[in-house]
Design a protein around this motif. Structure first.
Motif, short mmCIF file in Angstrom:
data_model
loop_
_atom_site.label_atom_id
_atom_site.label_comp_id
_atom_site.label_asym_id
_atom_site.label_seq_id
_atom_site.Cartn_x
_atom_site.Cartn_y
_atom_site.Cartn_z
N GLN A 51 0.75 -1.09 -0.25
CA GLN A 51 0.12 0.04 0.10
C GLN A 51 0.80 1.46 0.08
OE1 GLN A 51 -3.39 0.01 -0.49
NE2 GLN A 51 -3.13 -2.21 -0.61
N GLY A 52 2.23 1.01 -0.04
CA GLY A 52 3.04 2.21 -0.05
C GLY A 52 3.26 2.72 1.27
N ARG A 53 2.95 1.98 2.37
CA ARG A 53 3.29 2.49 3.83
C ARG A 53 4.86 1.96 4.15
NH1 ARG A 53 -2.20 -0.53 5.64
NH2 ARG A 53 -0.96 -2.00 4.94
N PRO A 54 5.28 2.57 5.19
CA PRO A 54 6.42 2.18 5.68
C PRO A 54 6.37 0.92 6.57
CG PRO A 54 6.46 4.70 6.13
CD PRO A 54 4.96 3.97 5.68
N LEU A 55 7.14 -0.09 6.20
CA LEU A 55 7.23 -1.39 6.76
C LEU A 55 8.48 -1.65 7.40
CD1 LEU A 55 5.94 -4.37 6.77
CD2 LEU A 55 7.33 -4.84 4.69
N LEU A 56 8.50 -1.92 8.91
CA LEU A 56 9.58 -2.05 9.63
C LEU A 56 9.60 -3.74 10.20
CD1 LEU A 56 8.95 0.99 11.97
CD2 LEU A 56 10.11 0.99 9.77
N LEU A 57 10.94 -3.85 10.70
CA LEU A 57 11.08 -5.15 11.38
C LEU A 57 11.85 -5.00 12.61
CD1 LEU A 57 10.91 -8.27 11.27
CD2 LEU A 57 12.91 -8.58 10.20
N ILE A 58 11.16 -5.03 13.80
CA ILE A 58 11.77 -4.43 14.83
C ILE A 58 11.52 -5.73 15.94
CG2 ILE A 58 11.39 -1.85 14.50
CD1 ILE A 58 8.74 -2.18 16.02
N SER A 59 12.55 -5.46 16.77
CA SER A 59 12.67 -6.58 18.00
C SER A 59 11.65 -6.77 19.14
CB SER A 59 14.14 -6.40 18.45
OG SER A 59 14.03 -7.25 19.79
N PHE A 84 16.47 -6.23 2.40
CA PHE A 84 17.55 -6.40 3.50
C PHE A 84 17.62 -8.08 3.88
CE2 PHE A 84 14.85 -2.70 4.55
CZ PHE A 84 15.78 -1.67 4.29
N PRO A 85 18.09 -8.57 2.94
CA PRO A 85 18.40 -9.99 3.11
C PRO A 85 19.15 -10.64 4.26
CG PRO A 85 20.08 -9.01 1.38
CD PRO A 85 18.92 -7.95 1.67
N ASP A 86 19.82 -9.62 4.87
CA ASP A 86 20.69 -10.16 6.08
C ASP A 86 19.61 -10.16 7.49
OD1 ASP A 86 22.84 -10.34 4.80
OD2 ASP A 86 23.63 -8.32 5.67
N ALA A 87 18.58 -9.66 7.12
CA ALA A 87 17.24 -9.43 8.32
C ALA A 87 16.79 -10.98 8.44
CB ALA A 87 16.44 -8.30 7.85
N SER A 88 16.89 -11.80 7.46
CA SER A 88 16.07 -12.82 7.59
C SER A 88 16.70 -13.84 8.68
CB SER A 88 15.89 -13.89 6.23
OG SER A 88 17.34 -13.99 5.90
N ASP A 89 18.29 -13.53 8.92
CA ASP A 89 19.13 -14.38 9.60
C ASP A 89 18.68 -14.02 11.17
OD1 ASP A 89 20.20 -16.07 7.69
OD2 ASP A 89 21.86 -14.46 7.64
N HIS A 123 16.21 -14.28 16.72
CA HIS A 123 15.43 -13.64 17.80
C HIS A 123 14.00 -13.19 17.32
CE1 HIS A 123 19.61 -12.77 18.76
NE2 HIS A 123 19.74 -12.63 17.66
N ASP A 124 13.70 -12.65 18.66
CA ASP A 124 12.13 -12.40 18.30
C ASP A 124 11.69 -10.93 17.78
OD1 ASP A 124 11.34 -14.65 19.73
OD2 ASP A 124 11.50 -13.73 21.54
#
Length: 243
Positions: free
Chosen positions: A44-52, A111-116, A121-122
């Motif tokens: 939808q064009g919204r910022p997507l984050l991956l956070i701990s 961000f391929p490194d993020a998959s590791d 981690h959670d």
């Protein structure tokens, strides 16, 4: 509201891939808490984050969803003379498996490194649902914008197919795009995203967005634009009235 500022505001959000996430502090009530986060845009064009889950900003969002994301032009010598955008939003954690899978497919391309570390981690995917935007395009160019986001018509299988095809069969074209735009060539670039207005290339850990010469609403128009750019001797200027 100034409508002519909407596209440059969205372009800034597309061109950058990290910003300052400000949340309302849980441990220090009344104080804003800022942290640097990478992001890409969702379907939808919204910022997507991956956070701990253990991060301070996550604890803050769990108590109060209100937040903002400040994005500025990278490597600017005078930060007050260039564009910056503040996205005021409400954060929402993705909980449905289909939404999480779609977010992972997209985010890990960027961000391929993020998959590791996501597996180790959670971590959770969160989307920022914009409420209002403050865009400054330079001295005196100040705008309040209610609607900046634009849905990606190709998000999902269509985009993934186009990306896989370009990366596997047209590496020379991608290298030509890099050369035309004067981007770093220390490592080969990979195509990681396509939207109606342009494409994202990942070079090492950096992400770069390049605008199409006109809006592309169908896969055929995307293919025509990619062929045109592969044959161009300079990157075309975007034509506002086409598409």
């Amino acid at each position: 509201m100034s409508t002519h500022a909407i596209r440059p505001a969205r372009e800034l959000l597309l061109k950058e891939y990290r910003g300052v996430l400000s949340t309302l502090s849980k441990s220090m009530p009344g104080f804003p808490f800022g942290s640097v986060v990478p992001y890409c845009l969702d379907e939808q064009g919204r910022p997507l984050l991956l956070i701990s889950r253990i991060a301070q900003h996550t604890h803050n969002l769990q108590q109060d969803r209100k937040c903002s994301l400040l994005v500025g032009e990278r490597e600017a010598e005078d930060v007050q003379a260039v564009g910056r955008l503040t996205v005021m939003a409400e954060a929402r954690k993705l909980v449905e498996s289909a939404a999480i899978e779609a977010a992972a497919d997209r985010y890990y391309r960027y961000f391929p490194d993020a998959s590791d570390y996501h597996k180790a981690h959670d971590f959770d995917f969160w989307v920022l649902e914009p409420v209002r935007h403050r865009y400054i395009g330079g001295f005196g160019a100040i705008h309040w914008l209610d609607q900046v986001t634009l849905a990606n018509p190709f998000a999902g299988a269509v985009e993934a197919s186009m990306i896989a095809h370009m990366n596997s069969d047209h590496a020379s074209a991608i290298a030509h795009y890099v050369e035309l735009c004067g981007l770093p060539r220390r490592v080969p670039a990979e195509l990681v995203g396509i939207d109606s207005e342009g494409l994202h290339l990942r070079i090492g850990h950096a992400v770069h967005w390049l605008a199409f010469p006109s809006i592309c609403n169908t896969p055929t128009q995307v293919r025509e634009a990619l062929v045109l750019l592969a044959r161009a001797d300079r990157w075309p200027v975007y034509e506002m009235n086409r598409g």
